[in-house]
Design a protein around this motif. Structure first.
Motif, PDB file in Angstrom:
ATOM      1  N   GLY A 136       0.771  -1.322  -0.294  1.00 49.68           N
ATOM      2  CA  GLY A 136      -0.041  -0.029  -0.025  1.00 49.68           C
ATOM      3  C   GLY A 136       0.637   1.275  -0.040  1.00 49.68           C
ATOM      4  O   GLY A 136       0.382   2.267  -0.152  1.00 49.68           O
ATOM      5  N   GLY A 137       1.950   1.218   0.079  1.00 49.29           N
ATOM      6  CA  GLY A 137       3.065   2.221  -0.119  1.00 49.29           C
ATOM      7  C   GLY A 137       2.755   3.218  -1.302  1.00 49.29           C
ATOM      8  O   GLY A 137       2.540   2.549  -2.323  1.00 49.29           O
ATOM      9  N   GLY A 138       3.377   4.412  -1.335  1.00 45.72           N
ATOM     10  CA  GLY A 138       3.555   4.958  -2.486  1.00 45.72           C
ATOM     11  C   GLY A 138       3.889   6.496  -2.221  1.00 45.72           C
ATOM     12  O   GLY A 138       4.201   6.869  -1.419  1.00 45.72           O
ATOM     13  N   LEU A 139       3.803   7.335  -3.427  1.00 45.92           N
ATOM     14  CA  LEU A 139       4.092   8.661  -3.383  1.00 45.92           C
ATOM     15  C   LEU A 139       2.844   9.398  -3.379  1.00 45.92           C
ATOM     16  O   LEU A 139       1.755   9.460  -3.997  1.00 45.92           O
ATOM     17  N   VAL A 140       2.779  10.262  -2.116  1.00 39.41           N
ATOM     18  CA  VAL A 140       1.622  11.083  -1.965  1.00 39.41           C
ATOM     19  C   VAL A 140       1.811  12.587  -1.679  1.00 39.41           C
ATOM     20  O   VAL A 140       3.012  12.776  -1.077  1.00 39.41           O
ATOM     21  N   GLN A 141       1.010  13.617  -2.033  1.00 34.50           N
ATOM     22  CA  GLN A 141       1.599  14.877  -1.518  1.00 34.50           C
ATOM     23  C   GLN A 141       1.093  15.338  -0.154  1.00 34.50           C
ATOM     24  O   GLN A 141       0.185  14.462   0.349  1.00 34.50           O
ATOM     25  N   PRO A 142       1.753  16.187   0.304  1.00 34.19           N
ATOM     26  CA  PRO A 142       1.274  16.562   1.632  1.00 34.19           C
ATOM     27  C   PRO A 142      -0.282  16.904   1.780  1.00 34.19           C
ATOM     28  O   PRO A 142      -0.767  17.449   0.953  1.00 34.19           O
ATOM     29  N   GLY A 143      -0.574  16.405   3.086  1.00 34.76           N
ATOM     30  CA  GLY A 143      -2.131  16.595   3.110  1.00 34.76           C
ATOM     31  C   GLY A 143      -3.069  15.310   2.501  1.00 34.76           C
ATOM     32  O   GLY A 143      -4.177  15.358   2.713  1.00 34.76           O
ATOM     33  N   GLY A 144      -2.372  14.578   1.907  1.00 38.74           N
ATOM     34  CA  GLY A 144      -3.004  13.371   1.187  1.00 38.74           C
ATOM     35  C   GLY A 144      -3.218  12.268   2.101  1.00 38.74           C
ATOM     36  O   GLY A 144      -2.882  12.144   3.261  1.00 38.74           O
ATOM     37  N   SER A 145      -3.835  11.278   1.495  1.00 39.39           N
ATOM     38  CA  SER A 145      -4.017   9.927   2.366  1.00 39.39           C
ATOM     39  C   SER A 145      -3.476   8.621   1.577  1.00 39.39           C
ATOM     40  O   SER A 145      -3.369   8.659   0.306  1.00 39.39           O
ATOM     41  N   LEU A 146      -3.133   7.567   2.366  1.00 38.44           N
ATOM     42  CA  LEU A 146      -2.720   6.450   1.901  1.00 38.44           C
ATOM     43  C   LEU A 146      -3.401   5.179   3.212  1.00 38.44           C
ATOM     44  O   LEU A 146      -3.518   5.711   4.135  1.00 38.44           O
ATOM     45  N   ARG A 147      -3.486   4.076   2.347  1.00 39.38           N
ATOM     46  CA  ARG A 147      -3.965   3.061   3.419  1.00 39.38           C
ATOM     47  C   ARG A 147      -2.933   1.842   3.261  1.00 39.38           C
ATOM     48  O   ARG A 147      -2.886   1.296   2.081  1.00 39.38           O
ATOM     49  N   LEU A 148      -2.370   1.578   4.248  1.00 42.20           N
ATOM     50  CA  LEU A 148      -1.316   0.462   4.084  1.00 42.20           C
ATOM     51  C   LEU A 148      -2.078  -0.980   4.719  1.00 42.20           C
ATOM     52  O   LEU A 148      -2.925  -0.861   5.672  1.00 42.20           O
ATOM     53  N   SER A 149      -1.614  -1.878   4.156  1.00 40.93           N
ATOM     54  CA  SER A 149      -2.233  -3.369   4.441  1.00 40.93           C
ATOM     55  C   SER A 149      -1.387  -4.220   5.082  1.00 40.93           C
ATOM     56  O   SER A 149      -0.055  -4.210   4.594  1.00 40.93           O
ATOM     57  N   CYS A 150      -1.571  -4.974   5.834  1.00 38.95           N
ATOM     58  CA  CYS A 150      -0.339  -5.963   6.389  1.00 38.95           C
ATOM     59  C   CYS A 150      -1.079  -7.280   6.668  1.00 38.95           C
ATOM     60  O   CYS A 150      -1.968  -7.721   7.342  1.00 38.95           O
ATOM     61  N   ALA A 151      -1.115  -8.211   5.460  1.00 36.27           N
ATOM     62  CA  ALA A 151      -1.694  -9.708   5.473  1.00 36.27           C
ATOM     63  C   ALA A 151      -0.687 -10.623   6.249  1.00 36.27           C
ATOM     64  O   ALA A 151       0.374 -10.526   5.986  1.00 36.27           O
ATOM     65  N   ALA A 152      -1.328 -11.522   7.321  1.00 35.49           N
ATOM     66  CA  ALA A 152      -0.608 -12.539   8.160  1.00 35.49           C
ATOM     67  C   ALA A 152      -1.266 -13.791   7.772  1.00 35.49           C
ATOM     68  O   ALA A 152      -2.267 -14.167   7.355  1.00 35.49           O
ATOM     69  N   SER A 153      -0.134 -14.781   8.012  1.00 38.06           N
ATOM     70  CA  SER A 153      -0.585 -16.097   7.907  1.00 38.06           C
ATOM     71  C   SER A 153       0.213 -16.833   9.049  1.00 38.06           C
ATOM     72  O   SER A 153       1.281 -16.344   9.353  1.00 38.06           O
ATOM     73  N   GLY A 154      -0.445 -17.876   9.530  1.00 39.95           N
ATOM     74  CA  GLY A 154       0.326 -18.582  10.496  1.00 39.95           C
ATOM     75  C   GLY A 154      -0.163 -18.372  11.914  1.00 39.95           C
ATOM     76  O   GLY A 154       0.539 -19.010  12.664  1.00 39.95           O
ATOM     77  N   PHE A 155      -1.209 -17.430  12.010  1.00 41.92           N
ATOM     78  CA  PHE A 155      -1.682 -17.227  13.695  1.00 41.92           C
ATOM     79  C   PHE A 155      -1.956 -18.697  14.198  1.00 41.92           C
ATOM     80  O   PHE A 155      -2.755 -19.466  13.382  1.00 41.92           O
ATOM     81  N   THR A 156      -1.419 -18.943  15.348  1.00 45.10           N
ATOM     82  CA  THR A 156      -1.922 -20.211  16.133  1.00 45.10           C
ATOM     83  C   THR A 156      -3.117 -19.775  17.350  1.00 45.10           C
ATOM     84  O   THR A 156      -3.497 -20.688  17.914  1.00 45.10           O
ATOM     85  N   SER A 157      -3.177 -18.476  17.610  1.00 44.71           N
ATOM     86  CA  SER A 157      -3.798 -17.975  18.597  1.00 44.71           C
ATOM     87  C   SER A 157      -4.411 -16.642  18.293  1.00 44.71           C
ATOM     88  O   SER A 157      -3.883 -16.010  17.326  1.00 44.71           O
TER      89      SER A 157
END
Length: 129
Positions: free
Chosen positions: A7-28
């Motif tokens: 989700g990273g990238g180049l954005v102008q000041p005042g702008g917005s971005l949304r990062l995502s973190c996909a995980a695998s392997g949770f045991t609890s």
């Protein structure tokens, strides 16, 4: 256990971005998951954390009121909505997870990058006009 940040990238000041973190392997559900960032020449610093078990959140002062962390446990994905971005937000953003830290997220306990053992590869956020 794997974490994939995007989700990273180049954005102008005042702008917005949304990062995502996909995980695998949770045991609890007793994981703290969140975001740290590292700018060139600076130490890695905390951004935001969320408890997988109860949804408690934590924000570092530099992003309070501008960033929002959320989690979709069914998709094993954590999001970081970043609004009102500033040039000083420019950094590589890393998602991280650690078991048995979930109950500390909503407290005043000190949590740093050294407490986290699982890391994603990082995604670059550049805020510039």
């Amino acid at each position: 256990f794997q974490l994939q940040a995007s989700g990273g990238g180049l954005v102008q000041p005042g702008g917005s971005l949304r990062l995502s973190c996909a995980a695998s392997g949770f045991t609890s559900d007793d994981y703290a998951i969140g975001w740290f960032r590292q700018a060139p020449g600076k130490e890695r610093e905390g951004v935001s954390l969320i408890s997988r078990s109860d949804g408690s959140t934590r924000y570092w002062d530099s992003v309070k009121g501008r960033f929002t962390i959320s989690s979709d446990n069914a998709k094993n994905t954590v999001y970081l909505q970043m609004n009102s971005l500033k040039p000083e937000d420019t950094a590589i953003y890393y998602c991280a997870a650690q078991r048995e830290l979930d109950t500390f997220v909503g407290t005043n306990a000190t949590l740093t990058s050294y407490h986290f053992g699982s890391w994603g590869q990082g995604t670059l956020v550049t805020v510039s006009s």
